[in-house]
Design a protein around this motif. Structure first.
Motif, mmCIF file in Angstrom:
data_model
loop_
_atom_site.group_PDB
_atom_site.id
_atom_site.type_symbol
_atom_site.label_atom_id
_atom_site.label_comp_id
_atom_site.label_asym_id
_atom_site.label_seq_id
_atom_site.Cartn_x
_atom_site.Cartn_y
_atom_site.Cartn_z
ATOM 1 N N GLY A 25 6.268 0.087 -123.592
ATOM 2 C CA GLY A 25 5.543 -1.076 -123.124
ATOM 3 C C GLY A 25 5.443 -1.210 -121.625
ATOM 4 O O GLY A 25 4.565 -1.909 -121.131
ATOM 5 N N ASP A 26 6.328 -0.564 -120.892
ATOM 6 C CA ASP A 26 6.195 -0.591 -119.425
ATOM 7 C C ASP A 26 5.671 0.775 -118.990
ATOM 8 O O ASP A 26 5.261 1.596 -119.807
ATOM 9 C CB ASP A 26 7.546 -0.935 -118.779
ATOM 10 N N GLY A 117 9.134 6.009 -125.648
ATOM 11 C CA GLY A 117 7.916 6.126 -124.862
ATOM 12 C C GLY A 117 7.111 7.326 -125.280
ATOM 13 O O GLY A 117 7.430 7.988 -126.271
ATOM 14 N N GLY A 118 6.039 7.574 -124.537
ATOM 15 C CA GLY A 118 5.203 8.710 -124.862
ATOM 16 C C GLY A 118 3.834 8.574 -124.253
ATOM 17 O O GLY A 118 3.639 7.862 -123.254
ATOM 18 N N THR A 120 -0.570 8.743 -125.527
ATOM 19 C CA THR A 120 -1.527 8.821 -126.623
ATOM 20 C C THR A 120 -2.887 9.144 -126.031
ATOM 21 O O THR A 120 -3.411 8.370 -125.228
ATOM 22 C CB THR A 120 -1.557 7.487 -127.400
HETATM 23 P P1 ADP Z 1 0.447 4.526 -118.678
HETATM 24 O O1 ADP Z 1 -1.047 4.573 -118.566
HETATM 25 O O2 ADP Z 1 1.148 3.637 -117.681
HETATM 26 O O3 ADP Z 1 1.056 5.870 -118.807
HETATM 27 P P2 ADP Z 1 0.251 4.185 -121.488
HETATM 28 O O4 ADP Z 1 -0.854 3.295 -121.885
HETATM 29 O O5 ADP Z 1 0.084 5.648 -121.592
HETATM 30 O O6 ADP Z 1 0.721 3.762 -120.054
HETATM 31 O O7 ADP Z 1 1.551 3.804 -122.310
HETATM 32 C C1 ADP Z 1 1.975 2.479 -122.412
HETATM 33 C C2 ADP Z 1 3.353 2.446 -123.007
HETATM 34 O O8 ADP Z 1 3.309 2.954 -124.310
HETATM 35 C C3 ADP Z 1 4.361 3.291 -122.247
HETATM 36 O O9 ADP Z 1 5.616 2.631 -122.318
HETATM 37 C C4 ADP Z 1 4.385 4.570 -123.012
HETATM 38 O O10 ADP Z 1 5.621 5.242 -122.878
HETATM 39 C C5 ADP Z 1 4.146 4.072 -124.430
HETATM 40 N N1 ADP Z 1 3.473 5.066 -125.300
HETATM 41 C C6 ADP Z 1 2.209 5.534 -125.189
HETATM 42 N N2 ADP Z 1 1.925 6.410 -126.165
HETATM 43 C C7 ADP Z 1 3.049 6.499 -126.923
HETATM 44 C C8 ADP Z 1 3.403 7.238 -128.069
HETATM 45 N N3 ADP Z 1 2.567 8.098 -128.662
HETATM 46 N N4 ADP Z 1 4.636 7.069 -128.584
HETATM 47 C C9 ADP Z 1 5.507 6.237 -127.989
HETATM 48 N N5 ADP Z 1 5.250 5.508 -126.924
HETATM 49 C C10 ADP Z 1 4.021 5.631 -126.371
#
Ligand code: ADP
Ligand code: MG
Length: 316
Positions: A25-26, A117-118, A120
Motif C-alpha cells: 500500500g505504500d 509488496g510487489g 503488477t
Molecule cells: P508504485 O507505482 O509506487 O511502485 P504500485 O502501484 O506498483 O506502486 O504498488 C502499490 C503497492 O502495491 C505497493 O506497496 C506494492 O508493493 C504493492 N503491489 C503492487 N503489485 C503487487 C503484487 N502483485 N503483489 C503484492 N503487492 C503488490
C-alpha cells in the motif's frame, strides 16, 4: 478492472506478521529483521511456455511460484518471512489473480510467510517472486563445503515431477502433485544446519545441481544407481529403468535437497531428518577430482543422456 483494484484484491489476502511494520500500500514495505541475524534473499521467475504450460491452473502457479523460492531458502537452512510478488498479466483477470493468490497464500501460511509488496504490470504471463528470510550467522548451508569421504544424500524421491511432465495428461495424480505442488524442505534444511557440510536444492536435475556443489567445493562424487530412492508411483508409471534413471538424475523440478555430510554423522543426519519428518537417502559419496561418476549395479559407469535443464542450452 484497474491495476489498483487487482492490488487491493491481493492486499486483502496477503497474510500478517508482527515484523511487517508496513506492508502492501505504500511505495515500499517496512520490515523489522530480528537482531543478530543475516537477511537471506532469493528470487525465482516462472514464465508461461518455459516453466509452465499455457492453461495451467492459477492456484497451482501461485503455490509453485512461492515453492521454488522457499526451496532456495530451505537449501540455505534459512527461515522464510517476507515475499514480494511481481505479476505480468496479459489482461486484468480478477479470477486468475484471486485463484493465484489463494494458491500462493495456502503455502505461505504453512511457512508463516507474509506477502509485503510487489508489482503488477501488463505483458506476457510471467510471475517473479522475491523471498526474504533469516539465518543466524554460521548456521547457513552453502554449496561450498563438501569434503572427501562425505556421504551424498537426497531427500524425497527425485524424478517424480519430471515423469509427470513427460507423461502429460497420462500422468497419475501422485506424480502430477509432485510437479504442480512441490513441498519445499524447510524443516529438513534447518535441521541439517551444523551437521551437513554442503547443500543445494534440486531444481534443474540431481546431477546438474550436485555438479554445482562439487564445483563449489572442489571435489568429485560417485553416485550409485541402485541407491536412488524410487517412488512407487514412478516405478509403476515408467517400466524402463533407464527412463526412470533419466527422470531421477536429470529431470528437474524436484525441489528436494541434495546435501553432503560426514559419514560418521550418519546417525545425526538420520535423527535430523526424522525430526523434520522428511525422508532421506544416501546415494553415494564424495571423492577426489571434480567429476560425478554414476555407477550401475554391475559396477560399470552409466552415462545419462543429459545432466539437467539449462536455459539457453541445447535443451531449451
Ligand atoms: P508504485 O507505482 O509506487 O511502485 P504500485 O502501484 O506498483 O506502486 O504498488 C502499490 C503497492 O502495491 C505497493 O506497496 C506494492 O508493493 C504493492 N503491489 C503492487 N503489485 C503487487 C503484487 N502483485 N503483489 C503484492 N503487492 C503488490
Ligand atoms: Mg510499482
Amino acid at each position: 478492472m484497474a491495476e489498483f483494484e487487482l492490488i487491493e484484491r491481493i492486499r486483502r489476502r496477503a497474510g500478517r506478521r508482527d515484523d511487517v511494520v508496513l506492508g502492501i500500500g505504500d511505495d515500499a514495505a517496512l520490515l523489522a529483521p530480528p537482531a543478530g541475524h543475516w537477511l537471506v534473499a532469493a528470487q525465482d521467475t516462472l514464465n508461461e511456455g518455459v516453466h509452465f504450460a499455457p492453461g495451467s491452473a492459477p492456484a497451482d502457479l501461485g503455490w509453485k511460484a512461492l515453492a521454488v523460492n522457499l526451496s532456495d531458502l530451505a537449501a540455505m537452512a534459512a527461515t522464510p518471512a517476507w515475499a514480494l510478488l511481481s505479476l505480468s498479466l496479459p489482461r486484468a483477470d480478477a479470477g486468475f489473480v484471486d485463484a493465484f493468490v489463494d494458491g500462493f497464500m495456502a503455502l505461505a501460511a504453512e511457512h508463516a510467510v507474509a506477502l509485503v509488496g510487489g508489482d503488477t504490470t501488463r505483458g506476457p504471463l510471467s510471475i517473479s517472486v522475491a523471498l526474504h528470510g533469516f539465518v543466524a550467522p554460521g548456521r547457513e548451508l552453502r554449496r561450498a563445503g563438501a569434503r572427501l569421504g562425505d556421504e551424498v544424500w537426497v531427500t524425497g524421491t527425485p524424478g517424480d515431477a519430471a515423469a509427470a511432465l513427460r507423461l502429460g495428461r497420462e500422468a497419475p495424480a501422485a506424480l502430477r502433485a509432485r510437479l504442480e505442488r512441490p513441498l519445499p524442505r524447510l524443516a529438513a534444511g534447518r535441521a541439517l544446519a551444523g551437521i551437513a557440510h554442503a547443500c543445494i536444492d534440486v531444481s534443474d536435475g540431481l546431477l546438474a545441481d550436485l555438479g554445482h556443489v562439487l564445483a563449489a567445493s572442489g571435489v568429485g562424487a560417485e553416485i550409485e544407481l541402485a541407491r536412488l530412492p524410487l517412488s512407487a508411483a514412478l516405478e509403476a508409471a515408467l517400466a524402463d529403468p533407464a527412463a526412470r534413471w533419466h527422470c531421477q538424475l536429470a529431470g528437474g523440478d524436484d525441489y528436494e535437497l541434495c546435501f553432503t555430510a560426514p559419514a560418521d554423522r550418519h546417525a545425526a543426519v538420520r535423527a535430523a531428518l526424522a525430526a523434520a519428518a522428511t525422508a532421506g537417502t544416501v546415494i553415494g559419496r564424495i571423492v577426489a577430482g571434480g567429476d560425478c561418476r554414476v555407477i550401475a549395479a554391475d559396477g560399470r559407469d552409466w552415462t545419462p543422456p543429459a545432466r539437467g535443464y539449462q536455459h539457453f542450452g541445447s535443451n531449451a
